[in-house]
Design an enzyme around this catalytic site. Structure first.
Site, PDB file in Angstrom:
ATOM      1  N   ALA A 256      40.803  37.747  26.597  1.00  0.00           N
ATOM      2  CA  ALA A 256      41.090  37.598  28.017  1.00  0.00           C
ATOM      3  C   ALA A 256      39.830  37.743  28.872  1.00  0.00           C
ATOM      4  CB  ALA A 256      42.143  38.622  28.432  1.00  0.00           C
ATOM      5  N   HIS A 257      40.011  37.599  30.181  1.00  0.00           N
ATOM      6  CA  HIS A 257      38.864  37.615  31.091  1.00  0.00           C
ATOM      7  C   HIS A 257      38.173  38.984  31.116  1.00  0.00           C
ATOM      8  CE1 HIS A 257      41.820  38.612  34.666  1.00  0.00           C
ATOM      9  NE2 HIS A 257      41.824  39.533  33.744  1.00  0.00           N
ATOM     10  N   ASN A 258      36.853  38.918  31.246  1.00  0.00           N
ATOM     11  CA  ASN A 258      35.979  40.104  31.367  1.00  0.00           C
ATOM     12  C   ASN A 258      35.871  40.929  30.088  1.00  0.00           C
ATOM     13  OD1 ASN A 258      35.811  39.369  34.083  1.00  0.00           O
ATOM     14  ND2 ASN A 258      37.420  40.795  34.692  1.00  0.00           N
TER      15      ASN A 258
END
Length: 352
Positions: A256-258
């Site tokens: 997922a993001h980050n």
């Protein structure tokens, strides 16, 4: 009709060459000229094959082998049948792998699907994209504006490289993969169907429902990473999603993001890493591990298959279970539960 042979050996090798290449000890020098033209599983060794035995539990497979040569621990050499080249090695599987890579280089270094050696006339490439000499772009591939691709990289059929994306040298982007908003290092293998750089899953409740949060970060993939088929890597919201040098990711993984993944991590299939998860270097995740958002996994930690991680995991520890906890405690809990179940069963049988 003959069955297709997808991986033909690039050359043959003698038992003597195997010994020189791997550092193994050839038990009988008279066997140095035995020719090996393929590798095989220990249970399927035939004439011309090299097999390996990695320990005493599989030693029985030596009794009736028809293979031409065997790599095995030194204490099993005496069990190798007469006429078969016996090669004693401290790490038999590693030595076997060295030979297999030499004989079958195309199984390791992926190449053109269509056999094209340059830029296909059926690819769509922006006028201002920059491709170094030696790049292969196959039919149906799309390369966006200002994208940059390094020497020796293969862009397979129907792959999509987004505008501004940079891909290093000697890499591979598989059929149907898409890479956007990303900086990709050298020697990175991206298998078929991978999705890199799509926006992360970010929404904020508002008066009209869920409002999309702009995802304006990138994906940074460092050198020598391999990403398995149909895995997804979301770009960051405000900071970058990062995959560290030498990390290997299996098929069907969600990043997922980050998320920040360290160097030389191993992530098995069906794992899910929620937003802003951080993995240290050399972390190992078994299949179907799920990690909640903002969790930190310390350097060298190992998580057993199907672990559900809800809290930070210290460096070097081995955890299991759902919710995950130190492996010893997880097994102790499991034993206690089994004890309760067995106790109830015994009481029921005594009453019955």
């Amino acid at each position: 009709m003959k069955d297709p042979d997808f991986f033909a050996p690039a050359r043959a090798i003698t038992a003597g060459e195997v010994a020189s290449l791997t550092g193994a000890t050839l038990a009988d020098p008279n066997h140095a000229d035995i020719v090996i033209d393929h590798v095989a599983a220990a249970s399927e060794g035939a004439a011309g094959a090299l097999i390996f035995i990695d320990g005493k539990r599989n030693a029985h497979l030596l009794q009736n082998t028809s293979a031409s040569a065997v790599l095995c621990p030194q204490d099993l050499v005496s069990l190798v049948p007469e006429g078969v080249a016996a090669l004693g090695a401290g790490r038999a599987q590693a030595a076997f792998n060295t030979v297999a890579r030499l004989l079958f280089p195309t199984a390791v270094r992926l190449g053109s699907v269509t056999g094209e050696t340059g830029i296909s006339t059926r690819a769509a490439i922006a006028d201002d994209a920059v491709l170094e000499e030696g790049v292969i772009v196959e039919a149906g591939a799309v390369i966006g504006a200002k994208a940059m691709i390094g020497r020796g990289t293969v862009i397979a059929p129907n792959a999509v490289i987004g505008g501004g994306t940079r891909i290093g040298r000697d890499g591979y982007v598989g059929p149907g993969a898409s890479v956007q908003c990303a900086m990709i290092g050298d020697r990175v293998i991206i298998h078929a169907g991978v999705r890199i750089g799509q926006d992360g899953f970010g929404y904020l409740p508002g008066p009209k429902g869920l409002e999309k949060i702009p995802q304006i970060g990138r994906v940074v993939v460092q050198d020598d990473v391999e990403i398995g088929a149909n895995t997804t890597v979301d770009r960051g919201a405000l900071t970058d999603t990062i995959i560290g040098q030498g990390t290997k990711i299996d098929n069907l993984v969600q990043v997922a993001h980050n998320v920040k993944i360290g160097r030389s991590c191993v992530i098995a299939g069906h794992c899910g890493l929620s937003g802003s998860v951080t993995l240290g270097d050399f972390v190992m995740l078994g299949g179907r591990v799920g990690i909640a958002d903002h969790i930190k996994i310390g350097t060298g930690a190992q998580l057993a298959a199907s672990s559900g991680v809800m809290t930070d995991v210290p460096a070097g520890e081995r955890w299991a279970g759902s919710p995950a906890q130190p492996m010893r405690e997880a097994f102790r809990e499991l034993a206690a539960l089994r004890g309760l179940v067995d106790g109830k069963r015994r009481k029921k049988e005594e009453r019955g």
